[in-house]
Design a protein around this motif. Structure first.
Motif, PDB file in Angstrom:
ATOM      1  N   GLN A  26       0.820  -1.201   0.000  1.00 50.66           N
ATOM      2  CA  GLN A  26       0.000   0.000   0.000  1.00 50.66           C
ATOM      3  C   GLN A  26       0.862   1.263   0.000  1.00 50.66           C
ATOM      4  OE1 GLN A  26      -3.626   0.096  -0.012  1.00 50.66           O
ATOM      5  NE2 GLN A  26      -3.226  -1.986  -0.685  1.00 50.66           N
ATOM      6  N   GLY A  27       1.974   1.207  -0.745  1.00 54.50           N
ATOM      7  CA  GLY A  27       2.843   2.356  -0.885  1.00 54.50           C
ATOM      8  C   GLY A  27       3.855   2.535   0.221  1.00 54.50           C
ATOM      9  N   ARG A  28       3.763   1.742   1.284  1.00 53.72           N
ATOM     10  CA  ARG A  28       4.705   1.858   2.402  1.00 53.72           C
ATOM     11  C   ARG A  28       5.762   0.772   2.301  1.00 53.72           C
ATOM     12  NH1 ARG A  28       1.729   3.198   8.047  1.00 53.72           N
ATOM     13  NH2 ARG A  28       3.929   3.346   8.618  1.00 53.72           N
ATOM     14  N   GLY A  29       7.003   1.146   2.549  1.00 54.50           N
ATOM     15  CA  GLY A  29       8.096   0.202   2.456  1.00 54.50           C
ATOM     16  C   GLY A  29       8.589  -0.235   3.824  1.00 54.50           C
ATOM     17  N   VAL A  30       8.822  -1.533   3.964  1.00 45.22           N
ATOM     18  CA  VAL A  30       9.414  -2.088   5.176  1.00 45.22           C
ATOM     19  C   VAL A  30      10.782  -2.642   4.784  1.00 45.22           C
ATOM     20  CG1 VAL A  30       9.141  -3.720   7.075  1.00 45.22           C
ATOM     21  CG2 VAL A  30       7.121  -2.654   6.055  1.00 45.22           C
ATOM     22  N   GLU A  31      11.830  -2.154   5.426  1.00 49.02           N
ATOM     23  CA  GLU A  31      13.190  -2.459   5.007  1.00 49.02           C
ATOM     24  C   GLU A  31      13.764  -3.661   5.760  1.00 49.02           C
ATOM     25  OE1 GLU A  31      14.765  -0.638   2.670  1.00 49.02           O
ATOM     26  OE2 GLU A  31      13.401   1.091   2.497  1.00 49.02           O
ATOM     27  N   ASP A  77      11.258  -9.428  12.111  1.00 51.35           N
ATOM     28  CA  ASP A  77      11.986  -8.208  12.423  1.00 51.35           C
ATOM     29  C   ASP A  77      12.188  -7.424  11.135  1.00 51.35           C
ATOM     30  OD1 ASP A  77      12.847  -8.739  15.339  1.00 51.35           O
ATOM     31  OD2 ASP A  77      13.571 -10.532  14.298  1.00 51.35           O
ATOM     32  N   ALA A  78      12.292  -6.114  11.280  1.00 52.14           N
ATOM     33  CA  ALA A  78      12.556  -5.250  10.133  1.00 52.14           C
ATOM     34  C   ALA A  78      13.520  -4.149  10.548  1.00 52.14           C
ATOM     35  CB  ALA A  78      11.259  -4.635   9.609  1.00 52.14           C
ATOM     36  N   GLY A  79      14.424  -3.794   9.622  1.00 47.97           N
ATOM     37  CA  GLY A  79      15.355  -2.721   9.902  1.00 47.97           C
ATOM     38  C   GLY A  79      14.668  -1.378   9.970  1.00 47.97           C
ATOM     39  N   GLN A  80      13.559  -1.240   9.229  1.00 50.54           N
ATOM     40  CA  GLN A  80      12.773  -0.013   9.229  1.00 50.54           C
ATOM     41  C   GLN A  80      11.331  -0.362   8.910  1.00 50.54           C
ATOM     42  OE1 GLN A  80      14.410   3.170   6.825  1.00 50.54           O
ATOM     43  NE2 GLN A  80      12.412   4.103   6.548  1.00 50.54           N
ATOM     44  N   ASN A 107       9.111  -1.530  11.315  1.00 48.22           N
ATOM     45  CA  ASN A 107       8.755  -2.729  12.061  1.00 48.22           C
ATOM     46  C   ASN A 107       7.329  -2.662  12.610  1.00 48.22           C
ATOM     47  OD1 ASN A 107       9.739  -5.343  13.217  1.00 48.22           O
ATOM     48  ND2 ASN A 107       9.240  -4.324  15.136  1.00 48.22           N
ATOM     49  N   GLU A 108       6.876  -1.476  13.010  1.00 50.74           N
ATOM     50  CA  GLU A 108       5.511  -1.349  13.536  1.00 50.74           C
ATOM     51  C   GLU A 108       4.481  -1.717  12.473  1.00 50.74           C
ATOM     52  OE1 GLU A 108       2.497   2.022  15.473  1.00 50.74           O
ATOM     53  OE2 GLU A 108       4.542   2.568  14.861  1.00 50.74           O
ATOM     54  N   PHE A 109       4.709  -1.272  11.245  1.00 49.38           N
ATOM     55  CA  PHE A 109       3.806  -1.612  10.146  1.00 49.38           C
ATOM     56  C   PHE A 109       3.832  -3.105   9.869  1.00 49.38           C
ATOM     57  CE2 PHE A 109       2.780  -1.266   5.424  1.00 49.38           C
ATOM     58  CZ  PHE A 109       1.427  -1.057   5.641  1.00 49.38           C
ATOM     59  N   LEU A 110       5.031  -3.687   9.883  1.00 46.56           N
ATOM     60  CA  LEU A 110       5.177  -5.133   9.687  1.00 46.56           C
ATOM     61  C   LEU A 110       4.354  -5.901  10.715  1.00 46.56           C
ATOM     62  CD1 LEU A 110       6.578  -7.735   8.585  1.00 46.56           C
ATOM     63  CD2 LEU A 110       8.468  -7.228  10.146  1.00 46.56           C
ATOM     64  N   GLN A 111       4.491  -5.549  11.980  1.00 50.65           N
ATOM     65  CA  GLN A 111       3.783  -6.276  13.036  1.00 50.65           C
ATOM     66  C   GLN A 111       2.278  -6.101  12.920  1.00 50.65           C
ATOM     67  OE1 GLN A 111       5.538  -8.342  14.777  1.00 50.65           O
ATOM     68  NE2 GLN A 111       7.527  -7.523  14.124  1.00 50.65           N
ATOM     69  N   SER A 112       1.825  -4.896  12.523  1.00 53.93           N
ATOM     70  CA  SER A 112       0.380  -4.664  12.401  1.00 53.93           C
ATOM     71  C   SER A 112      -0.226  -5.524  11.300  1.00 53.93           C
ATOM     72  CB  SER A 112       0.095  -3.184  12.134  1.00 53.93           C
ATOM     73  OG  SER A 112       0.458  -2.816  10.817  1.00 53.93           O
ATOM     74  N   LEU A 113       0.501  -5.715  10.214  1.00 55.30           N
ATOM     75  CA  LEU A 113      -0.013  -6.553   9.126  1.00 55.30           C
ATOM     76  C   LEU A 113       0.008  -8.029   9.507  1.00 55.30           C
ATOM     77  CD1 LEU A 113       1.544  -4.777   6.009  1.00 55.30           C
ATOM     78  CD2 LEU A 113      -0.806  -4.659   6.831  1.00 55.30           C
ATOM     79  N   LEU A 114       1.039  -8.453  10.221  1.00 55.85           N
ATOM     80  CA  LEU A 114       1.101  -9.845  10.665  1.00 55.85           C
ATOM     81  C   LEU A 114      -0.018 -10.169  11.649  1.00 55.85           C
ATOM     82  CD1 LEU A 114       4.945 -10.351  11.187  1.00 55.85           C
ATOM     83  CD2 LEU A 114       3.540 -11.299   9.360  1.00 55.85           C
ATOM     84  N   ASP A 115      -0.468  -9.171  12.387  1.00 53.61           N
ATOM     85  CA  ASP A 115      -1.534  -9.374  13.364  1.00 53.61           C
ATOM     86  C   ASP A 115      -2.917  -9.071  12.787  1.00 53.61           C
ATOM     87  OD1 ASP A 115       0.317 -10.120  15.265  1.00 53.61           O
ATOM     88  OD2 ASP A 115       0.525  -8.098  16.095  1.00 53.61           O
TER      89      ASP A 115
END
Length: 381
Positions: free
Chosen positions: A251-256, A271-274, A276-284
């Motif tokens: 959705q246009g946001r990058g997780v590094e 885990d994500a270098g950048q 990470n909050e977005f990564l966790q929200s999608l996983l949940d």
């Protein structure tokens, strides 16, 4: 004047990807920035005898919805949308944005909630596609925003996009994609003879099982451009670790620098270098978001650069991509989720893939041509 390649791409989608027939209803979805392409698709559909209708969205509506809508409004699904999903014969989705980062500062949980609310519609349309009752294709309309993401001028990016689709002035795009279809389907038939795969690369050692699942060749019927072979792995059998060196865009946001560890088919550590909050929200997002819904080989070697656009990046020749979330029922997949997030693993330098213990892929290439015996047709009695 409209770029003649736009009209040529519209003709390719109508007559090759969708194979529209007289009387069929086709919906054309896109933003106002893609108006030149919407017009050419409308014209091509009319010439095919179909009945086109347009759904053109004003850019920025999604930002307003995420920022100001109540929870009920954010997840509301119109009965009009439900009706259309059941009755249109085909949909063309045109991806094109004036601002690819519009949702970068939005609340990730609300973005996830909005996405999840529409998954039932998407899944229902895929059921109709799998039953042969509907058709869909998605493509990109070049804009300044996407050119900037790809670190190109607009003219360079247009050349890249239309070149990848093979709609340049001197090309026969239908002949090209028919040839690609033959090659990819031969490889898919070979992959269907294997059960267990192991992917090895930098910070990566991942195993997945495809028993009872089918590999499908992506040959321009669903995406344009195309060039991959994909399947949905067994939901409980993925194990090991994987690192995605390319940014994972959603959705246009990058997780590094995403790193995932799987046990028993589920992500147990992420885990994500950048980002990470977005990564966790999608996983949940829901129970199925931590399960692998897709595995694919990128085999379009004409796409050789990262552009921050999954339409192109997942096809980069020599890569593999892995999608968390919903799987493909047509291929045997059983996982359901509001998420389907493709992440790209670059295996072009020193990656290896083993199939049932045999090394079949190294440094971004299969080691041999497909070796599948195609059964002779049974003679009529």
């Amino acid at each position: 004047m409209t770029d003649p390649r736009v009209a040529k791409l519209a003709d390719l989608l109508v007559n090759y990807s969708l194979e529209l027939k007289p009387g069929e209803i086709v919906r054309i979805d896109g933003g106002t920035v893609a108006a030149p392409f919407v017009r050419e698709l409308y014209r091509a559909a009319l010439r095919a005898g179909a009945n086109p209708r347009t759904r053109v969205e004003v850019e920025g509506i999604d930002v307003i919805a995420v920022g100001e809508a109540s929870d009920e409004q954010l997840t509301f699904i119109s009965e009009i949308d439900r009706f259309e999903i059941e009755h249109v014969d085909a949909i063309v989705t045109i991806w094109g944005d004036r601002n690819t980062r519009a949702l970068s500062q939005a609340d990730p949980e609300r973005v996830s909630k909005k996405i999840a609310s529409r998954r039932k519609l998407t899944n229902r349309f895929w059921e109709r596609i799998d039953d042969g009752k509907a058709k869909w294709v998605g493509t990109r309309f070049p804009t300044d925003a996407h050119a900037q993401d790809a670190e190109m001028s607009l003219a360079e990016y247009e050349d890249f996009v239309y070149g990848a689709c093979h709609v340049r002035d001197d090309e026969d795009p239908v002949a090209h994609w028919r040839g690609v279809s033959v090659q990819l389907n031969e490889r898919a038939r070979e992959l269907n003879t294997f059960t267990e795969f192991r992917v090895v690369g930098p910070d990566t050692d991942l195993r997945f099982n495809v028993a009872g699942r089918e590999w499908l060749a992506a040959d321009g019927k669903l995406n344009m451009p195309d060039g991959e072979i994909f399947t949905s792995p067994v939901e409980t059998e993925t194990a090991g670790k994987i690192r995605f060196s390319f940014p994972a865009i959603f959705q246009g946001r990058g997780v590094e620098d995403v790193r995932l560890r799987f046990e028993g088919g589920r992500v147990v550590r992420a885990d994500a270098g950048q980002g990470n909050e977005f990564l966790q929200s999608l996983l949940d997002m829901d129970a199925g978001a931590r399960v692998l819904g897709e595995v694919a080989f990128g085999l379009n070697y004409e796409i050789d650069r990262f552009t921050r656009d999954i339409l192109f990046d997942e096809k980069i020749g020599g890569t593999m991509h892995f999608a968390l979330g919903s799987s493909f029922k047509k291929l045997g997949g059983r996982n359901e989720s509001g998420l389907h997030w493709d992440m790209i693993c670059d295996l072009r330098a020193d990656g290896e893939v083993y199939a049932d213990g045999e090394l079949v892929w190294k440094a971004g290439h299969f080691l041999r041509e497909p070796s599948v015996v195609v059964p002779e047709p049974v003679a009529a009695s």
